[in-house]
Design an enzyme around this catalytic site. Sequence first.
Site, PDB file in Angstrom:
ATOM      1  CG  HIS A  94       0.045   1.465 -13.792  1.00  0.00           C
ATOM      2  ND1 HIS A  94      -0.666   1.971 -12.731  1.00  0.00           N
ATOM      3  CD2 HIS A  94       0.786   0.438 -13.292  1.00  0.00           C
ATOM      4  CE1 HIS A  94      -0.367   1.290 -11.638  1.00  0.00           C
ATOM      5  NE2 HIS A  94       0.509   0.352 -11.947  1.00  0.00           N
ATOM      6  CG  HIS A 104      -5.477  -5.830  -9.036  1.00  0.00           C
ATOM      7  ND1 HIS A 104      -6.408  -6.308  -8.136  1.00  0.00           N
ATOM      8  CD2 HIS A 104      -4.450  -6.714  -9.024  1.00  0.00           C
ATOM      9  CE1 HIS A 104      -5.959  -7.418  -7.591  1.00  0.00           C
ATOM     10  NE2 HIS A 104      -4.786  -7.692  -8.119  1.00  0.00           N
ATOM     11  CG  ASN A 106      -5.067 -12.552  -8.142  1.00  0.00           C
ATOM     12  OD1 ASN A 106      -5.566 -13.222  -7.250  1.00  0.00           O
ATOM     13  ND2 ASN A 106      -3.919 -12.859  -8.716  1.00  0.00           N
ATOM     14  CG  HIS A 143     -18.881  -0.900  -8.984  1.00  0.00           C
ATOM     15  ND1 HIS A 143     -18.450  -1.615  -7.892  1.00  0.00           N
ATOM     16  CD2 HIS A 143     -18.085   0.202  -9.039  1.00  0.00           C
ATOM     17  CE1 HIS A 143     -17.446  -0.980  -7.301  1.00  0.00           C
ATOM     18  NE2 HIS A 143     -17.209   0.127  -7.984  1.00  0.00           N
ATOM     19  CG  HIS A 173      -0.471   3.875   5.644  1.00  0.00           C
ATOM     20  ND1 HIS A 173      -0.917   2.858   4.829  1.00  0.00           N
ATOM     21  CD2 HIS A 173       0.245   4.703   4.838  1.00  0.00           C
ATOM     22  CE1 HIS A 173      -0.491   3.063   3.595  1.00  0.00           C
ATOM     23  NE2 HIS A 173       0.221   4.168   3.575  1.00  0.00           N
ATOM     24  N   GLY A 257       9.050 -16.072  -5.117  1.00  0.00           N
ATOM     25  CA  GLY A 257       8.603 -15.850  -6.493  1.00  0.00           C
ATOM     26  C   GLY A 257       9.556 -14.936  -7.259  1.00  0.00           C
TER      27      GLY A 257
END
Length: 298
Positions: A94, A104, A106, A143, A173, A257
């Site tokens: 951030h 992000h 992973n 990209h 949502h 964790g």
Amino acid sequence: MDNAAVKTYFTGLQERIVAELEAFDGKPFRRDEWARPQGGGGISLLIEEGDFFERGGVNFSHVIGDALPASATAHRPELAGRRWEALGVSLVLHPRNPYCPTTHLNVRCFVASQDGEAPVWWFGGGMDLTPYYGFAEDATHFHRTCQAALAPYGDDVHARYKQWCDEYFFLKHRNEPRGIGGIFFDDLNEGGFERCYALTQSVGDSFIEAYLPLCARRRGIAYGERERDFQAYRRGRYVEFNLVWDRGTLFGLQSGGRTEAILMSLPPVVKWRYDWRPEPGTPEDKLYTDFLPQRDWV
């Protein structure tokens, strides 16, 4: 499969990425090594109140358990109850400057085992970009770097993993994307271990090139209270996704964790408002009209 080699790659990736980030920010990351009572542990490397990053973390974990939690078997119910180990690197960054995007990454490997049967393994991961004020050339660069990382593994792989990312990082949502996507994959075992491992390494190795040039390009742009206020509002969407929808967060919490490491992804300053919408035609509105709608940036 060679768990030791995979672990060595992941820990090396963590160290390489943090070295680049420390050089870019100018301040060191805090090192926090931890052990998990149920088995395994990890290394969390964190920065808070850096010169560039308001908050960021690069985690390595290698955790072991007796029965896979529900979040890991949602798409593989036949593996429920098996012994397991999971290892990988996860990071969220951030920046303080609202003109620099949150990001992000992973990359991970799972192994599920049961007496009398061959282990079942798979890889997963990806990277995505969450801007507050969009720049078309930055989106294209990110990209295209993702596309180049996947190009050796099939002509259709990038398109499939981009679509998967767009669908995954979506706040149902709110009926809106979290950001402008990138690539995402899970349950990867097609083509054999060496192919899947190499693809995962290519994604991890391309992260710095995908992200840091954007920050270098935008870090000098002046900003004020208006931009920080909008950044804090949009960061609220990041929090909502990670706490409501993200399978990685759920897996970490369900598997016992380290909570501090799992929730390091949350931004330090966040705001919510009731039914707020930007004024049409403003720079804030352009995020919604020009960047969040799903499109082909390549």
